[in-house]
Design an enzyme around this catalytic site. Structure first.
Site, mmCIF file in Angstrom:
data_model
loop_
_atom_site.group_PDB
_atom_site.id
_atom_site.type_symbol
_atom_site.label_atom_id
_atom_site.label_comp_id
_atom_site.label_asym_id
_atom_site.label_seq_id
_atom_site.Cartn_x
_atom_site.Cartn_y
_atom_site.Cartn_z
ATOM 1 N N SER A 1 -15.402 -1.113 59.385
ATOM 2 C CA SER A 1 -14.618 -0.436 60.340
ATOM 3 C C SER A 1 -15.566 0.012 61.484
ATOM 4 O O SER A 1 -14.833 -0.020 62.468
ATOM 5 C CB SER A 1 -14.020 0.671 59.535
ATOM 6 O OG SER A 1 -13.237 0.477 58.542
ATOM 7 N N THR A 2 -16.526 0.120 61.476
ATOM 8 C CA THR A 2 -17.611 0.361 62.470
ATOM 9 C C THR A 2 -18.965 -0.390 62.425
ATOM 10 O O THR A 2 -19.196 -0.893 61.387
ATOM 11 C CB THR A 2 -18.021 2.030 62.377
ATOM 12 O OG1 THR A 2 -18.585 2.150 60.993
ATOM 13 C CG2 THR A 2 -16.811 2.798 62.290
#
Length: 789
Positions: A119-120
């Site tokens: 996600s990041t």
């Protein structure tokens, strides 16, 4: 993982294979090498077709025998342990007979797509185990029968959120490959890796079902074309999206809880900064502080955002702002002020010392772009008095009310608007006394000047009804102006002194701000000088650049000093001793200030709004005006109805009376000159002429001068000649000599004559009388004879 498998398991597998095929361990065939190269599915396929023949040197008794079912299951368990490096049977779900029935030769002819996502970027660098687990799914594809060159890894979405597919190029590529039928299987560690949005997830499932593409995750292998698998995958996608919602709700709840206490650290507007303990303080830069204080003082004085922009432009002042992104993020930048910037500062409660959170709501559009909308004040998290501010909370509320009144589009009938340039004194504060709505302004020309009309037309526009009422505003404005003059007269001197002090204070504040700009420019020049002096002279590449920068700063300093001095001289010229004396002289007579033609209409409106709350008009047989002052005091007055257009064009009765009087002694042209000289004006036009006097004489049935003189007994020239028994030319000569009294009755010079009181000279006797001069004429008793021209 195969290379690192337990050697005991591999040996056990070879022994079992030898028992099943009656071959000694290590003989080429369905061994470990085939399993490494092509996987479990190829091994099982070769086993079923007996594609691997026994060696020719093998004894006849070594012919392959069918593998017992128990032994085949044991072989499968050992192979699973080799794959997963674990002998537990709980990890064998993917290698069950049902799983192998889903993988067909049609699937193996197409590619296997391994989708990897975090996600990041922080998770990419810190959660490395999750990334390794995702990459390890290639071994499962190998185990199912895909070779390494047929396994395509898509990892371009590392660091991208799965909440939407708009910015995920890898996911879009995956969907495209599945849609064209190139994918036999899609591998993902879990559903959340592929999508955390039900729309994207179910779209992918639909495409996979149409193209006969399988989906594999950590728990098993699924066929979206089968109802049970589709149901299970749908539930997993819903749980994945719900998980994202729960995580977001927890984070948002923590943020709101901290915001309600006023402890949430958020970006600050220009003019504030955080100290070492994360407390909000005013910006240490004195120029920024003074600029903002001058900003609020200007708005307090003018009451308009546009007026603030004009004041900064007139004073050549710049306004600060901090860069929010880019390589120079956080740097202070000075630029000319814009109207939108003024509104942002005025609407921001931070400048009143209040903590604010949640003024806007952000949502994503179908194209992936974000849009935001303002929330009502009731939904804000607002905590006043959290830190020092530039204005008080009461002043902030006053500014909001003033901005609301100035909003031209506010309300259904534009209930308030800032003062404009038109002459309508009650613009924006006049109310219809019949329906209660705000009355709008219309202007028309009259004698080359604008005359306002107050019109209530809301129902006429919205419902097609007749106009409620229409009132000419000239007489109403004059009546209200007289009341304001009477109200303001006792306070005129005090107001003038305050205005004078305010003007001087305003110029001093602007000069101090310009001095701060000079100090900043001087500091930057000195800093550039120190940088140049500290550089190695032999390093000409750096020295030349620093020298050019120093010269640029020196030029900027010189320009700033010149501009500051020029503006200072202009300020001194703008309000010198003579201007101060003028202000004091005008202040003693507020009526003269109000009636001064050089006073702008906008300033008169601002003065009226300081004193008046609103004015209500009612038109019946008369015009009733109800005035409500600030503080609640009311006053009413009655005005006659304004004259209609024909009445306004009608000549005044006093002028008609004057014409009637002058007709006794003057002709029409003479009357027009006398009327113009005495300041009389006709109903249409600015000056009288003979034709206007003649029209008015006919319109009002006035006797002409000829009739008036005839009524007084005067005779024409022919009548006088017949009476005196002389020729008409003799009558003219006697008139010119003063023997007869003549009165001119038109502009052609034609006259009527008075009857003589005594005998005139006989026929031919006048020649001897003329030789004697006028003295002899006096003997005949005509000492008062004259000719009136």
């Amino acid at each position: 993982m195969l290379i690192g498998a337990d050697s005991g398991l591999i040996t056990h597998y070879e022994n079992l294979r030898g028992q099943a095929l009656a071959y000694p361990a290590g003989v080429r065939g369905l061994g470990y090498a085939l399993f490494i190269r092509q996987g479990m599915a190829a091994w099982a396929c070769a086993w079923r077709s007996h594609a691997v023949e026994p060696p020719t040197s093998a004894p006849p008794s070594a012919a392959p025998n069918p593998m017992p079912l128990e032994l085949r299951a044991q072989v499968a368990l050992v192979l699973a342990g080799i794959i997963f490096n674990s002998p537990k049977t709980g990890d064998l779900l993917m290698l069950t007979a049902e799983a192998h029935q889903k993988v067909t030769a049609a699937h193996l002819k197409r590619n296997a797509y391994l989708y990897i996502r975090q996600s990041t970027l922080r998770q990419v660098f810190e959660n490395t185990e999750s990334t390794k687990r995702q990459y390890a799914l290639r071994d499962r594809a190998v185990a199912l029968g895909w070779s390494l060159d047929r396994i395509i890894t898509i990892d371009s979405d590392l660091g991208q959120s799965g909440a939407s597919s708009v910015d995920r190029e890898g996911f879009q590529r995956l969907v495209a490959e599945v849609g064209v039928g190139k994918a036999g299987i899609v591998l993902g560690l879990e559903v959340s890796r592929l999508a955390r949005n039900s729309t994207d997830w179910h779209r992918l499932l639909e495409i996979c079902a149409l193209t006969d593409t399988l989906i594999l995750d950590e728990d098993g292998i699924y066929d979206p074309a089968h109802f049970n698998d589709r149901l299970l995958l749908g539930l997993k996608g819903t749980m994945s999206e719900a998980e994202l919602h729960v995580l977001r709700a927890r984070l948002q709840g923590g943020i709101l809880n901290k915001a309600r206490r006023g402890e949430l650290k958020s970006p600050l507007p220009v003019g504030f900064a955080y100290d070492a303990e994360d407390r909000v303080i005013v910006d240490p830069d004195k120029q920024v502080q003074q600029t903002l204080r001058f900003f609020f003082e200007t708005f307090r004085r003018t009451g308009s955002a546009c007026a603030v922009v004009k004041a900064f432009r007139q004073q050549s002042l710049l306004f600060p702002r901090r860069l929010k992104k880019g390589p120079h993020k956080g740097d202070l930048l000075w630029a000319e002020m814009e109207h939108s910037q003024v509104l942002r500062v005025l609407h921001n409660p931070r400048y009143a010392g209040a903590f604010i959170y949640g003024r806007t709501r952000t949502r994503k559009k179908p194209d992936g772009k974000e849009c935001w909308s303002k929330l009502p004040r009731e939904q804000w998290v607002l905590v006043p008095g959290m830190h020092v501010g530039y204005i008080t909370w009461e002043e902030y509320e006053t500014n909001q009310r003033r901005l609301q009144e100035n909003a031209q589009a506010h309300g259904a009938d534009r209930r308030r608007s800032p003062p404009h340039q038109g002459p309508a004194l009650l613009q924006g504060i006049v109310i219809c006394g019949i329906c209660g709505g705000r009355m709008s302004i219309r202007y028309h020309d009259r004698d080359k000047r604008l005359v306002p009309d107050y019109v209530c037309q809301r129902k006429a526009i919205q419902q097609g009804q007749p106009v409620c009422q229409r009132i000419t505003g000239e007489h109403v404005d004059k009546a209200v102006s007289d009341i304001l003059v009477e109200t303001m007269t006792p306070l005129a001197l005090e107001v003038a002194l305050t205005v004078q002090q305010e003007l001087q204070s305003r110029l001093d504040d602007a000069d101090r701000l310009r001095q701060k700009r000079v100090e900043r420019a001087r500091y930057e020049a000195e800093l550039a000088q120190r940088r140049y002096m500290n550089v190695d002279p032999s390093n000409r590449l750096v020295a030349d650049t620093l020298e050019a920068d120093w010269n640029q700063k020196l030029r900027a300093l010189a320009e700033t000093q010149e501009e500051c001095e020029r503006q200072r001289q202009a300020d001194r010229a703008a309000i010198g001793d003579q201007q101060r004396e003028s202000v004091m002289a005008l202040a003693k007579d507020f009526q003269r200030v109000w009636s001064n033609p050089h006073t702008p209409d906008r300033e008169r409106k601002r003065i009226a709004r300081l004193l008046l709350e609103d004015v209500t008009l009612i038109r019946r047989e008369q015009i009733t005006v109800h005035i409500r002052f600030r503080g609640g005091v009311t006053q009413s007055l009655t005005l006659p109805l304004p004259e209609s257009a024909p009445q306004l064009r009608k000549t005044k009765p006093a002028v008609i009376a004057e014409i009637d009087r002058l007709l006794n002694t003057n002709t029409e042209r003479e009357i027009a000159a006398i009327l113009n000289e005495n300041g009389f004006r006709p109903g249409v036009g600015n000056r009288f002429d003979r034709s206007i006097v003649v029209r008015l004489r006919y319109a009002y049935h006035l006797k002409d001068r000829f009739s008036r003189l005839r009524a007084a007994g005067m005779m024409t020239m022919e009548e006088m000649a017949s009476k005196l028994d002389v020729l008409p030319c003799t009558v003219k000569k006697w008139r010119d000599r003063g023997l007869l009294r003549a009165h001119r009755y038109n502009d052609k010079g034609e006259c009527l004559y008075e009857s003589p009181d005594v005998l005139l000279p006989g026929k031919f006797a006048h020649k001897h009388s003329y030789l004697a001069g006028k003295g002899e004429v006096v003997m005949h008793g005509f000492n008062e004879v004259q000719c009136e021209a």
